[in-house]
Design an enzyme around this catalytic site. Structure first.
Site, PDB file in Angstrom:
ATOM      1  N   HIS A 421       0.816  -1.222   0.000  1.00 58.91           N
ATOM      2  CA  HIS A 421       0.000   0.000   0.000  1.00 58.91           C
ATOM      3  C   HIS A 421       0.843   1.264   0.000  1.00 58.91           C
ATOM      4  O   HIS A 421       0.327   2.359  -0.250  1.00 58.91           O
ATOM      5  CB  HIS A 421      -0.940   0.006   1.213  1.00 58.91           C
ATOM      6  CG  HIS A 421      -2.291   0.544   0.903  1.00 58.91           C
ATOM      7  ND1 HIS A 421      -2.511   1.542  -0.020  1.00 58.91           N
ATOM      8  CD2 HIS A 421      -3.518   0.229   1.398  1.00 58.91           C
ATOM      9  CE1 HIS A 421      -3.797   1.822  -0.083  1.00 58.91           C
ATOM     10  NE2 HIS A 421      -4.436   1.047   0.770  1.00 58.91           N
ATOM     11  N   ASP A 425      -2.043   1.969  -4.885  1.00 59.28           N
ATOM     12  CA  ASP A 425      -3.318   2.364  -4.290  1.00 59.28           C
ATOM     13  C   ASP A 425      -4.385   1.315  -4.579  1.00 59.28           C
ATOM     14  O   ASP A 425      -4.281   0.541  -5.545  1.00 59.28           O
ATOM     15  CB  ASP A 425      -3.769   3.718  -4.841  1.00 59.28           C
ATOM     16  CG  ASP A 425      -2.812   4.847  -4.466  1.00 59.28           C
ATOM     17  OD1 ASP A 425      -2.177   4.738  -3.393  1.00 59.28           O
ATOM     18  OD2 ASP A 425      -2.694   5.813  -5.243  1.00 59.28           O
TER      19      ASP A 425
END
Length: 450
Positions: A421, A425
């Site tokens: 992450h 995204d």
């Protein structure tokens, strides 16, 4: 007599130490020149060390699992004459999988048998099992027979009964299952030419109460030292989970048309290997990754640099006898499905037999993991650091699906994508899977794209 110190040579660029994963000699052994003496592991690759001299082993550096610095003494030999002190060259062959690990205190040479030897030994064992089963049946019948005056000794009666008893025909698998269940095959009724699993099922169903059933078998407690490849796996995955904030996106794909296309191509494959689902998935991923360079990337978080790779070096999670390894399909984007199928088979075989090279086990930019029919419904794969994404393939399952308002039976498969992450995204991950899904659900488009 002279002493010769064999020092651990440089076995890889930038390597400071190596782990002992197997000893093939012990103190007191006489060894010949070029005889294999130890297996040393560094970064998933195992190097076979060979003796540079002939002589007697008088000292070894440590036990299995110990880390030995490059340049330190690994083995001390006692030789007949003077030998110049020099570093031994690398032994031929590297492997991803460590050989059997044996503590130094009780080291014995590792016996290597060919596949033909193993098959012959297994056949001998099965023959012994069949003979032992027949002998046990004869002995049981002899014990049940009433004693008569002047009868021969019990051993002779048992042998005579065994010779006269009808031979019980059953496959080794059926015999093994009967032994595990405590079933005497002589008590099992069967209608065909031999006892089958269905006959055992019927026996258990209708007469199973007569079978002596004790508690479930229990294994002895044991402590297993984490060394070699298993330790590398543990360290890498622990570091990946500690440093990478994972998230996983899952979506289902209708692979009905793709399965039909695969079946048709396999009917006319010629000399090519049989196509599985994996080459199609890799081909589709390569085509979609062109638009998602942030997913085909590695992240050096110490330096704060993301490297987006132009080529797709596809890591292929492969299960071996000693644990999980990740051989790499180089430049996968330039291969068609037939070429991918051949490379998948070659790398998988090399990895499982310990013949994969260091280069074939490093340098991946993204990884795919598949358990085939055991793939489950959904999974949350752990990223192969320093990559930033890994995709897991779940099993194909027939399900009722609404298509244009009508209920149809379709072949469905879930894809699970785990991402870093910090780099990827959620929108990017979802968009990537949706674009991949469109290709997989339209195999003609997948195969026609260049």
């Amino acid at each position: 007599m002279a002493r010769y110190e064999f020092k651990l040579p440089d076995i890889g660029e930038g390597i400071a130490e190596a782990e002992i994963v197997a000893w093939h000699v012990k103190v007191g052994d006489m060894v010949a020149e070029d005889q294999q003496i130890a297996d040393m592991m560094t970064d998933k690759a195992t190097v076979e060390m060979e003796s540079p001299v002939a002589g007697k082993v008088v000292q070894v550096a440590g036990n299995v699992g110990d880390q030995i610095p490059i340049g330190s003494v690994l083995v001390v030999f006692e030789t007949e004459g003077e030998v110049e002190a020099e570093e031994a060259p690398l032994a031929d062959g590297m492997s991803d999988v460590a050989e059997e690990m044996i503590p130094t205190e009780d080291v014995q040479p590792v016996e290597r048998r060919s596949s033909e030897d193993r098959r012959a030994a297994e056949e001998d064992r099965r023959t012994e099992d069949r003979g032992g089963e027949d002998r046990r049946v004869g002995e049981w019948r002899a014990r049940e027979a009433p004693a008569e005056a002047g009868a021969p000794p019990a051993a002779e009666r048992a042998q005579a009964a065994a010779a006269q008893a009808p031979k019980i025909l059953a496959s080794p698998a059926v015999r093994q299952r009967a032994r595990d269940l405590g079933i005497d095959l002589a008590q099992v009724k069967y209608s065909g030419d031999r006892i089958r699993h269905a006959d055992l099922d019927a026996f258990l169903l209708y007469q199973g109460g007569a079978v002596a059933r004790g508690p479930a078998p229990r294994r002895m407690d044991e402590d297993v030292k984490v060394v070699g490849l298993r330790r590398r796996i543990a360290e890498n995955l622990q570091e990946a989970k500690r440093r990478i904030p994972h998230f996983t996106y899952v979506d289902e794909v209708d692979v009905t048309a793709l399965e039909q296309t695969r079946a048709m191509m396999n009917m006319d494959k010629g000399d090519n290997p049989k196509l599985t689902m994996l080459p199609f998935l890799i081909s589709g991923m390569c085509r979609v990754l062109v638009d998602y360079p942030q997913i085909n990337a590695t992240f050096d978080d110490d330096a704060g640099v993301i490297h987006r790779s132009g080529a797709v070096h596809m890591g292929m999670a492969t299960q071996t006898e000693h644990g999980l390894a990740v051989p790499v399909i180089r430049n996968a984007e330039g291969r068609d499905v037939w070429n991918l199928a051949r490379e998948i088979l070659r790398l998988a075989e090399a990895t499982r037999t310990g013949k994969a090279t260091r280069d074939e086990l490093s340098g991946s930019t993204i990884t795919i993991s598949s358990l085939g029919p055991m793939g489950g419904i959904v999974s949350t794969p752990v990223i192969n650091r320093p990559e930033v994404a890994i995709i897991a393939v779940n099993k194909v399952k027939e399900m009722p699906v609404v298509v244009d308002g009508e209920l149809e039976i379709r072949k469905m498969m879930n894809l699970s994508l785990s991402c870093d992450h910090r780099v990827v995204d959620g929108w990017d991950a979802a968009s990537f899977i949706q674009d991949l899904k469109k290709l997989l659900e339209n195999p003609l488009r997948l195969l026609s794209m260049r």
